[in-house]
Design an enzyme around this catalytic site. Structure first.
Site, short mmCIF file in Angstrom:
data_model
loop_
_atom_site.label_atom_id
_atom_site.label_comp_id
_atom_site.label_asym_id
_atom_site.label_seq_id
_atom_site.Cartn_x
_atom_site.Cartn_y
_atom_site.Cartn_z
N LEU A 204 -62.81 68.10 -4.75
CA LEU A 204 -63.65 67.50 -3.71
C LEU A 204 -64.88 68.33 -3.36
CD1 LEU A 204 -63.61 65.07 -1.64
CD2 LEU A 204 -63.11 66.84 0.01
N GLU B 151 -67.80 65.55 2.25
CA GLU B 151 -68.83 64.70 2.85
C GLU B 151 -69.74 65.52 3.78
OE1 GLU B 151 -67.22 60.94 3.92
OE2 GLU B 151 -68.41 60.83 5.74
N ARG C 100 -60.98 54.36 5.32
CA ARG C 100 -60.92 55.40 6.35
C ARG C 100 -62.27 56.09 6.49
NH1 ARG C 100 -60.26 61.13 6.16
NH2 ARG C 100 -59.98 61.11 3.90
N GLN D 25 -58.59 55.02 -1.19
CA GLN D 25 -59.98 55.45 -0.98
C GLN D 25 -60.47 56.30 -2.15
OE1 GLN D 25 -61.24 58.37 2.31
NE2 GLN D 25 -62.24 56.43 2.80
N ARG E 175 -67.49 55.64 3.08
CA ARG E 175 -67.18 56.10 1.72
C ARG E 175 -67.07 54.98 0.70
NH1 ARG E 175 -62.81 60.79 3.24
NH2 ARG E 175 -64.42 62.22 3.94
N HIS F 211 -58.80 59.54 -3.60
CA HIS F 211 -58.81 60.58 -2.58
C HIS F 211 -57.75 60.41 -1.50
CE1 HIS F 211 -60.61 63.60 0.01
NE2 HIS F 211 -60.80 62.73 0.98
N GLY G 290 -64.41 59.41 7.04
CA GLY G 290 -64.20 60.84 6.85
C GLY G 290 -64.00 61.50 8.21
N HIS H 239 -63.26 58.88 -3.03
CA HIS H 239 -64.28 59.71 -2.38
C HIS H 239 -65.51 59.71 -3.26
CE1 HIS H 239 -66.32 63.02 -0.46
NE2 HIS H 239 -65.42 63.00 0.51
N PHE I 195 -71.04 62.55 9.99
CA PHE I 195 -70.21 62.12 8.86
C PHE I 195 -70.44 60.63 8.65
CE2 PHE I 195 -66.18 64.18 7.02
CZ PHE I 195 -66.81 65.40 6.80
C1 LIG Z 1 -59.62 67.66 -0.96
C2 LIG Z 1 -59.39 66.92 0.32
C3 LIG Z 1 -60.22 67.15 1.41
C4 LIG Z 1 -60.03 66.46 2.60
N1 LIG Z 1 -60.86 66.69 3.67
C5 LIG Z 1 -60.65 66.02 4.85
C6 LIG Z 1 -61.48 66.27 5.98
O1 LIG Z 1 -62.39 67.08 5.95
N2 LIG Z 1 -61.21 65.57 7.10
C7 LIG Z 1 -60.20 64.67 7.21
O2 LIG Z 1 -60.00 64.08 8.27
N3 LIG Z 1 -59.39 64.44 6.15
C8 LIG Z 1 -59.58 65.10 4.98
N4 LIG Z 1 -58.76 64.86 3.91
C9 LIG Z 1 -57.53 64.09 4.11
C10 LIG Z 1 -56.52 64.97 4.85
O3 LIG Z 1 -56.68 66.30 4.46
C11 LIG Z 1 -55.08 64.56 4.56
O4 LIG Z 1 -54.93 63.18 4.77
C12 LIG Z 1 -54.12 65.29 5.52
O5 LIG Z 1 -54.33 66.68 5.45
C13 LIG Z 1 -52.68 64.95 5.19
O6 LIG Z 1 -51.86 65.74 6.00
P1 LIG Z 1 -50.30 65.47 6.06
O7 LIG Z 1 -49.74 66.41 7.06
O8 LIG Z 1 -50.06 64.03 6.24
O9 LIG Z 1 -49.80 65.81 4.59
P2 LIG Z 1 -49.90 67.16 3.71
O10 LIG Z 1 -50.75 68.20 4.31
O11 LIG Z 1 -50.20 66.69 2.34
O12 LIG Z 1 -48.42 67.69 3.77
C14 LIG Z 1 -47.35 67.00 3.16
C15 LIG Z 1 -46.11 67.83 3.32
O13 LIG Z 1 -45.00 67.10 2.87
C16 LIG Z 1 -44.20 67.89 2.02
N5 LIG Z 1 -43.48 66.97 1.13
C17 LIG Z 1 -43.97 65.92 0.44
N6 LIG Z 1 -42.99 65.26 -0.20
C18 LIG Z 1 -41.85 65.92 0.09
C19 LIG Z 1 -40.49 65.74 -0.27
N7 LIG Z 1 -40.08 64.72 -1.03
N8 LIG Z 1 -39.59 66.65 0.19
C20 LIG Z 1 -39.97 67.68 0.97
N9 LIG Z 1 -41.23 67.89 1.36
C21 LIG Z 1 -42.16 67.01 0.93
C22 LIG Z 1 -45.15 68.84 1.34
O14 LIG Z 1 -44.48 69.98 0.93
C23 LIG Z 1 -46.12 69.11 2.50
O15 LIG Z 1 -45.62 70.15 3.31
C24 LIG Z 1 -58.98 65.52 2.70
C25 LIG Z 1 -58.15 65.27 1.60
C26 LIG Z 1 -58.38 65.94 0.41
C27 LIG Z 1 -57.54 65.59 -0.76
#
Ligand SMILES: Cc1cc2nc3c(=O)[nH]c(=O)nc-3n(C[C@H](O)[C@H](O)[C@H](O)COP(=O)(O)OP(=O)(O)OC[C@H]3O[C@@H](n4cnc5c(N)ncnc54)[C@H](O)[C@@H]3O)c2cc1C
Length: 564
Positions: free
Chosen positions: A242, A245, A376, A230, A276, A341, A378, A232, A117
């Site tokens: 997306l 990567e 950040r 960031q 990135r 992203h 990837g 992407h 990556f």
């Molecule tokens: C398309 C894409 C691909 C990616 N691929 C990678 C990868 O391959 N590798 C990598 O390391 N990172 C990757 N990332 C980044 C990574 O996926 C995210 O940073 C990570 O999954 C975020 O996880 P999280 O648990 O913080 O939030 P999320 O999975 O976004 O969960 C947020 C939670 O909060 C809840 N929530 C939000 N606001 C409220 C509210 N006010 N009240 C109640 N509930 C709420 C939502 O319902 C959800 O359950 C990618 C990001 C994207 C956009």
């Protein structure tokens, strides 16, 4: 009113990982605006970093080398103690997921497969084809079901209950019933994900509007390093969906309209696998200087990888390209351009995930523990979620276990009344402004003026326009009066959050008069360690953020020029 020892706002990877940990200590519940399996983590494709050394070329990898790559990738803005903690805990946390049954792809020897990556010295990214986030989320969800962890799904948290300098829980809108409910707890963890959907060209899903960051901000907590968004490099043209990567990690090339692999000009050693920020800027330069296609995109060419590799390692990418661009990457190159992203900034907290408010913790993309600094790498975000999800769950659980006092009913009543008045004001309305129009306007302002390349003049203009939109948002039309699934009401809460965060991002970008990582100021093109090797801290005031700076923690790696 509901009551638990620990509540976690967010059912994504960070939230569920935290819940697993804290439920081993105390009564724990998760609150999520959507079913946990619809959280944005499911969209993560490429993989999760950990120095396992499973790939032949990766045998010399180590957590220290991972920490160095992370700090260098961050343009030296990461707090190095936090980055070291994350990379040291990485292998154990990934093995834990493996033992819980996560469907990682495998090497011929049966070990977890790892792919190269961007910005990584070794193939370090563990993956499950190009659906890693989905597999990880399913794994932690299964573990939460096994532990009977209560989930309040389809509850939107709108504010924190704060009393005597401590967080006592939250007020949430039960979306199905249209009622506000207090959910009180001895400790609360925010794991509400990122906010990059507030840009009009984005890889993020529509629920990533930053309501979680905004409610912490309004409660007086600092948002840190919000100028670092960031972009992407490879959002599918035109939707922004997306293209991982991992496609470049597997050997995909970027090509301009002259048929050149143009990364040779910008990062001759790392080529397409530079960090990135560098690859995104290079693509945009090619487009801006007339070497793109239709002045809008470049090509990501996977054809030389062959059908079998594409079908086994990148099946989701093929499906997305077919569905959303009518292109089969086995036969044609994919049109791509940079898209917003990831939010490197977020709720200010320390490596124990503690915020400045007693009893409130944060983890995952909404938090800024400062492991990603100005850019950040990837694969480091999923790792951040599992490592700091675990830490937050443990720390919040221990805090709650040691606390005997409950919460005063009067405090809960007044927090509930305040939110009730807020909703009533939305329902009465006092003007004719349409929330969705304000939302769409601010998304465009951010993309056009607070994007990858920024200048003082454009940022001033953006700030002025955002403030005008905020003034207009005080004159919203009355919200629909339905109770059940009132999306109009939810959009109104969201537009408040979006406008507040847009203002913080722009004001922070204006204050940082240097270029570092994802933040490029055309009027200040150099990195300036003397004045800006610092985190930007933003505090809420009703008239806009006040800003301050705080020190970056340096342990082993003195800042140096980044070469790739
Ligand atoms: C398309 C894409 C691909 C990616 N691929 C990678 C990868 O391959 N590798 C990598 O390391 N990172 C990757 N990332 C980044 C990574 O996926 C995210 O940073 C990570 O999954 C975020 O996880 P999280 O648990 O913080 O939030 P999320 O999975 O976004 O969960 C947020 C939670 O909060 C809840 N929530 C939000 N606001 C409220 C509210 N006010 N009240 C109640 N509930 C709420 C939502 O319902 C959800 O359950 C990618 C990001 C994207 C956009």
């Amino acid at each position: 009113m509901f009551q638990h020892d620990v509540i976690i706002v967010g059912g994504g990877l960070a939230g569920l990982r935290a819940a697993i940990e804290s439920s081993s200590l105390v009564d724990t519940a998760v609150i999520s605006r959507v079913h946990p399996l619809r959280s944005h983590t499911k969209a993560a494709q490429g993989g999760i970093n950990a120095a396992l050394g499973n790939a032949v070329e990766g045998r010399d990898d180590s957590p220290d080398k991972h920490a160095f790559d992370t700090v260098k990738g961050s343009d030296f803005l990461a707090d190095q103690d936090a980055a070291e903690l994350m990379t040291r805990m990485g292998p154990k946390c990934v093995f834990e997921l493996e033992h819980w049954g996560c469907a990682f792809s495998r090497t011929d020897e049966g070990k977890i497969a790892q792919r190269p990556f961007g910005g990584a010295g070794f193939p370090r990214t563990c993956y499950g084809a190009d659906r890693t986030g989905l597999y990880l989320l399913q794994t932690v969800y299964e573990q939460s079901v096994k532990r009977n962890i209560k989930v309040y799904q389809e509850y939107l948290v709108t504010s924190l209950i704060v009393s005597d300098g401590s967080c006592k829980g939250v007020i949430a809108l039960d979306i199905k019933a249209g009622e506000l409910v207090p959910i009180v707890a001895k400790a609360t963890i925010l794991a509400t994900g990122g906010t990059a959907w507030i840009y009009s060209i984005s890889t993020n899903s529509m629920i990533n509007t930053g309501t979680g960051m905004a409610l912490a901000y309004r409660a007086g907590l600092a948002l840190k390093d919000m100028e670092f968004i960031q972009f992407h490099p490879t959002g599918l043209y035109p939707s922004g969906i997306l293209i991982t990567e991992g496609a470049r990690g597997e050997g995909g090339y970027l090509v301009n309209n002259k048929g050149e692999r143009f990364m040779e000009r910008y990062a001759p050693k790392a080529m397409e696998l530079a960090p990135r920020d560098i690859v995104s800027r290079s693509i945009q330069r090619e487009i801006d200087e007339g070497r793109g296609f239709q002045n809008a995109y470049v090509h990501l060419d996977l054809r030389h990888l062959g059908r079998e590799k594409i079908m086994t390692r990148l099946p989701g990418i093929r499906e997305l390209s077919l569905l959303f661009a009518s292109i089969d990457p086995i036969e044609k190159p994919i049109p791509v351009r940079p898209a917003a992203h990831y939010t490197m900034g977020g709720i200010d907290c320390n490596p124990e995930c503690m915020t400045a408010l007693k009893g409130l913790y944060a983890a995952g993309e909404c938090a800024c523990i400062s492991v990603h600094g100005a850019n950040r790498l990837g694969g480091n975000s999923l790792l951040d979620c599992v490592v700091f999800g675990k830490v937050a769950g443990q720390k919040a659980g221990e805090f709650a276990r040691a606390l005997s006092t409950g919460v005063d009913a009067h405090v809960v009543r007044s927090a509930l009344d305040r939110e009730q008045r807020r909703i009533e004001a939305f329902k009465r309305g006092n003007g004719n402004e349409e929330p969705s129009i304000l939302r769409d306007e601010v998304r465009i302002i951010l993309t056009e003026k607070v994007g990858m390349f920024r200048s003082g003049m454009q940022l001033e203009e953006a700030l002025d326009q955002i403030r005008k939109l905020r003034a207009r948002s005080l004159r919203l039309r009355p919200v629909n009066l339905d109770n059940v699934f009132n999306l109009d009401l939810i959009r109104t809460f969201e537009v408040e959050a979006i406008l507040e965060l847009a203002e913080v991002i722009t004001a922070s970008a204006l204050a940082r008069k240097e270029s570092r990582g994802s933040h490029v100021r055309l009027d200040f093109p150099q990195r300036d360690d003397e004045n800006y090797l610092k985190h930007t801290i933003a505090y809420y005031t009703p008239t806009g953020p006040t800003l301050a700076f705080s020190d970056v923690k340096i342990t082993h790696y003195e800042p140096e020029a980044r070469k790739y």
